[in-house]
Design a protein around this motif. Structure first.
Motif, PDB file in Angstrom:
ATOM      1  N   SER A 123       0.891  -1.145   0.276  1.00  0.00           N
ATOM      2  CA  SER A 123       0.027   0.156   0.043  1.00  0.00           C
ATOM      3  C   SER A 123       0.925   1.169   0.095  1.00  0.00           C
ATOM      4  CB  SER A 123      -0.904   0.025   1.288  1.00  0.00           C
ATOM      5  OG  SER A 123      -1.645  -1.024   1.255  1.00  0.00           O
ATOM      6  N   GLU A 124       1.927   1.225   0.777  1.00  0.00           N
ATOM      7  CA  GLU A 124       2.927   2.485   0.919  1.00  0.00           C
ATOM      8  C   GLU A 124       3.563   2.686  -0.443  1.00  0.00           C
ATOM      9  OE1 GLU A 124       2.931   4.446   3.341  1.00  0.00           O
ATOM     10  OE2 GLU A 124       2.441   3.303   5.176  1.00  0.00           O
ATOM     11  N   ILE A 125       3.796   1.424  -1.381  1.00  0.00           N
ATOM     12  CA  ILE A 125       4.661   1.553  -2.467  1.00  0.00           C
ATOM     13  C   ILE A 125       3.609   2.109  -3.655  1.00  0.00           C
ATOM     14  CG2 ILE A 125       5.970   0.509  -4.256  1.00  0.00           C
ATOM     15  CD1 ILE A 125       7.494   0.942  -1.535  1.00  0.00           C
ATOM     16  N   ILE A 126       2.563   1.640  -3.592  1.00  0.00           N
ATOM     17  CA  ILE A 126       1.355   1.897  -4.620  1.00  0.00           C
ATOM     18  C   ILE A 126       1.154   3.275  -4.310  1.00  0.00           C
ATOM     19  CG2 ILE A 126      -0.761   1.361  -5.826  1.00  0.00           C
ATOM     20  CD1 ILE A 126       1.168  -0.498  -6.619  1.00  0.00           C
ATOM     21  N   GLY A 127       0.939   3.475  -3.004  1.00  0.00           N
ATOM     22  CA  GLY A 127       0.455   4.722  -2.595  1.00  0.00           C
ATOM     23  C   GLY A 127       1.074   6.070  -3.074  1.00  0.00           C
ATOM     24  N   MET A 128       2.520   5.728  -3.434  1.00  0.00           N
ATOM     25  CA  MET A 128       3.272   6.952  -4.155  1.00  0.00           C
ATOM     26  C   MET A 128       2.884   7.630  -5.278  1.00  0.00           C
ATOM     27  SD  MET A 128       7.009   5.178  -3.410  1.00  0.00           S
ATOM     28  CE  MET A 128       8.079   6.174  -3.898  1.00  0.00           C
TER      29      MET A 128
ATOM     30  N   GLU B 298       0.233  -1.472 -13.651  1.00  0.00           N
ATOM     31  CA  GLU B 298       1.107  -1.485 -14.894  1.00  0.00           C
ATOM     32  C   GLU B 298       2.350  -0.541 -14.645  1.00  0.00           C
ATOM     33  OE1 GLU B 298       0.912  -3.088 -17.487  1.00  0.00           O
ATOM     34  OE2 GLU B 298       2.678  -2.060 -18.395  1.00  0.00           O
ATOM     35  N   ARG B 299       1.956   0.727 -13.928  1.00  0.00           N
ATOM     36  CA  ARG B 299       3.003   1.573 -13.681  1.00  0.00           C
ATOM     37  C   ARG B 299       4.031   0.918 -12.773  1.00  0.00           C
ATOM     38  NH1 ARG B 299       2.594   7.395 -12.286  1.00  0.00           N
ATOM     39  NH2 ARG B 299       4.925   8.073 -12.364  1.00  0.00           N
ATOM     40  N   ARG B 300       3.723  -0.077 -11.517  1.00  0.00           N
ATOM     41  CA  ARG B 300       4.501  -0.739 -10.757  1.00  0.00           C
ATOM     42  C   ARG B 300       5.507  -1.611 -11.519  1.00  0.00           C
ATOM     43  NH1 ARG B 300       8.096  -1.519  -7.709  1.00  0.00           N
ATOM     44  NH2 ARG B 300       8.062   0.890  -8.028  1.00  0.00           N
ATOM     45  N   ARG B 301       4.726  -2.475 -12.504  1.00  0.00           N
ATOM     46  CA  ARG B 301       5.382  -3.513 -13.323  1.00  0.00           C
ATOM     47  C   ARG B 301       6.571  -2.793 -14.238  1.00  0.00           C
ATOM     48  NH1 ARG B 301       0.379  -5.635 -15.396  1.00  0.00           N
ATOM     49  NH2 ARG B 301      -0.072  -6.883 -13.420  1.00  0.00           N
ATOM     50  N   THR B 302       6.205  -1.626 -14.813  1.00  0.00           N
ATOM     51  CA  THR B 302       7.134  -1.170 -15.626  1.00  0.00           C
ATOM     52  C   THR B 302       8.322  -0.601 -14.821  1.00  0.00           C
ATOM     53  OG1 THR B 302       5.163  -0.250 -17.028  1.00  0.00           O
ATOM     54  CG2 THR B 302       7.343   1.007 -17.438  1.00  0.00           C
ATOM     55  N   ALA B 303       8.225   0.096 -13.440  1.00  0.00           N
ATOM     56  CA  ALA B 303       9.009   0.622 -12.721  1.00  0.00           C
ATOM     57  C   ALA B 303       9.835  -0.387 -12.390  1.00  0.00           C
ATOM     58  CB  ALA B 303       8.484   1.772 -11.616  1.00  0.00           C
ATOM     59  N   HIS B 304       9.476  -1.635 -12.061  1.00  0.00           N
ATOM     60  CA  HIS B 304      10.168  -2.783 -11.681  1.00  0.00           C
ATOM     61  C   HIS B 304      11.053  -3.228 -12.634  1.00  0.00           C
ATOM     62  CE1 HIS B 304      10.904  -6.195  -9.047  1.00  0.00           C
ATOM     63  NE2 HIS B 304      10.981  -7.084 -10.043  1.00  0.00           N
ATOM     64  N   GLU B 305      10.469  -3.377 -13.902  1.00  0.00           N
ATOM     65  CA  GLU B 305      11.194  -3.879 -15.059  1.00  0.00           C
ATOM     66  C   GLU B 305      12.507  -3.064 -15.437  1.00  0.00           C
ATOM     67  OE1 GLU B 305       8.343  -4.422 -18.101  1.00  0.00           O
ATOM     68  OE2 GLU B 305       7.577  -6.114 -17.030  1.00  0.00           O
TER      69      GLU B 305
END
Ligand code: ACO
Length: 311
Positions: free
Chosen positions: A43-48, A282-289
């Motif tokens: 939640s904290e990470i997506i919450g950014m 999608e945004r988190r996945r892209t950032a991870h890649e």
């Protein structure tokens, strides 16, 4: 017949002492902590993201610096919490996989859009306000690493809440258009912030056991009620209306009566069907890649350092 280990565990809990990573604990206790702490970290990470959306458009240099600091705090909270979960035997990679594959839950609240600057105010005031109401009791959670992480998190959340309140207060002292913008943001964030506390007590499968283990200290409805009691006087100072026509003080119960939360909407958001679920993942996945090279470089650096110390 209880084993010695179970007896010791039960005594620690009964005496308000803490369970530490090396202590024996029931599997279900470990599992529910991993569940709650990892969801909290996600939640904290997506919450950014909802607020990151406004960093480049904050209305002044000062507002931008404050917002950047706040979003960085959230990254820090995510990292403490992942570390706390790791003490229970799950790896960071496993948790990250659960998040980006869409298997893990994270707070419903971060699946709503932030179309105006006033949303930064409403998130600080309502969302971080709800987070504080929920998390202050978690400072006393029976699991040591979680409770200790919450102490610093709550201090930082208090600053976040104040900065949101101050954004709304400034807007409410501005032009008619700014006042309308502030009220509109409050209208959109009020109900989702109440839903953050989780389903009603009679539909909350985890509460009873988590209360018995002293992970949770209050039920979802108790905390929600306490939060509304805090909001009413603050809304008066701001001059905003809380969008619940049924909200009124009840002398007999000594609490506010309130309207019904739209639980269908809440469960839809949990199933991935909220307004921004797909975009957030999608945004988190892209950032991870895109961050893969950083992880590889860090691992390689650690490998070389280890070789050096051996030599
Ligand atoms: N958003 C998404 N899922 C939720 C929410 C919510 N707002 N509220 C409850 N749920 C989920 C629970 O995770 C649980 O799912 P699971 O069994 O698959 O894990 C299910 O709904 C049923 O709820 P409960 O039985 O009430 O679950 P629980 O006892 O874990 O209580 C609560 C939920 C209150 C959110 C608790 O986990 C908690 O206090 N967590 C720590 C705080 C937190 O995660 N905050 C994140 C948002 S604020 C922030 O800090 C950025």
């Amino acid at each position: 017949e209880l084993s010695d280990e179970e007896r010791i565990f039960n005594e620690l809990i009964a005496n308000e002492q803490r369970i530490e990573p090396r202590d024996w604990m029931p599997d279900a206790y470990r599992k529910t902590l991993i569940r709650q702490i990892s969801q909290h970290a996600h939640s904290e990470i997506i919450g950014m993201q909802p607020e990151g959306n406004w960093i480049t458009r904050a209305p002044s240099l000062k507002r931008k610096a404050i917002l950047m600091a706040k979003v960085q705090d959230e990254a820090g909270h995510g990292l403490y919490l992942y570390s706390a979960a790791q003490t229970l035997g799950i790896t960071r990679d496993e948790m990250m996989d659960q998040l980006i594959s869409g298997k893990a839950k994270y707070s419903s609240i971060f699946n709503y859009p932030t179309p105006t600057w006033a949303d930064m105010g409403a998130i600080g005031w309502l969302v971080d306000g709800a987070a504080i109401a929920n998390q202050v009791p978690l400072c006393r959670a029976s699991y040591g690493p979680y409770g200790r992480a919450m102490v610093r998190v709550c201090k930082e959340e208090s600053f976040h809440q104040r900065q949101g309140f101050e954004i709304l207060l400034t807007l409410m002292q501005g032009s008619e258009e700014q006042k309308r913008m502030a009220q509109d943001a409050v209208n959109r964030w009020y109900w989702p912030s109440l839903a953050m506390f989780g389903p009603p007590d009679d539909q909350s499968p985890n509460s009873a056991q988590s209360m018995a283990w002293k992970i949770k200290r209050f039920t979802n409805d108790e905390l929600r009620q306490r939060f509304v009691g805090m909001l009413v006087p603050q809304a008066e100072i701001l001059g905003v209306t809380l969008p619940d026509p049924d909200l009124k003080w009840n002398d007999e119960t000594g609490e506010y009566d309130m309207g019904e939360i739209d639980w269908d909407e809440f469960f839809q958001v949990l199933r991935g069907n909220g307004p921004c679920n797909a975009e957030r993942l999608e945004r988190r996945r892209t950032a991870h890649e895109e961050g893969a090279w950083v992880r590889e470089a860090a691992a390689e650096y650690a490998r070389k350092q280890a070789l050096k110390t051996k030599a």
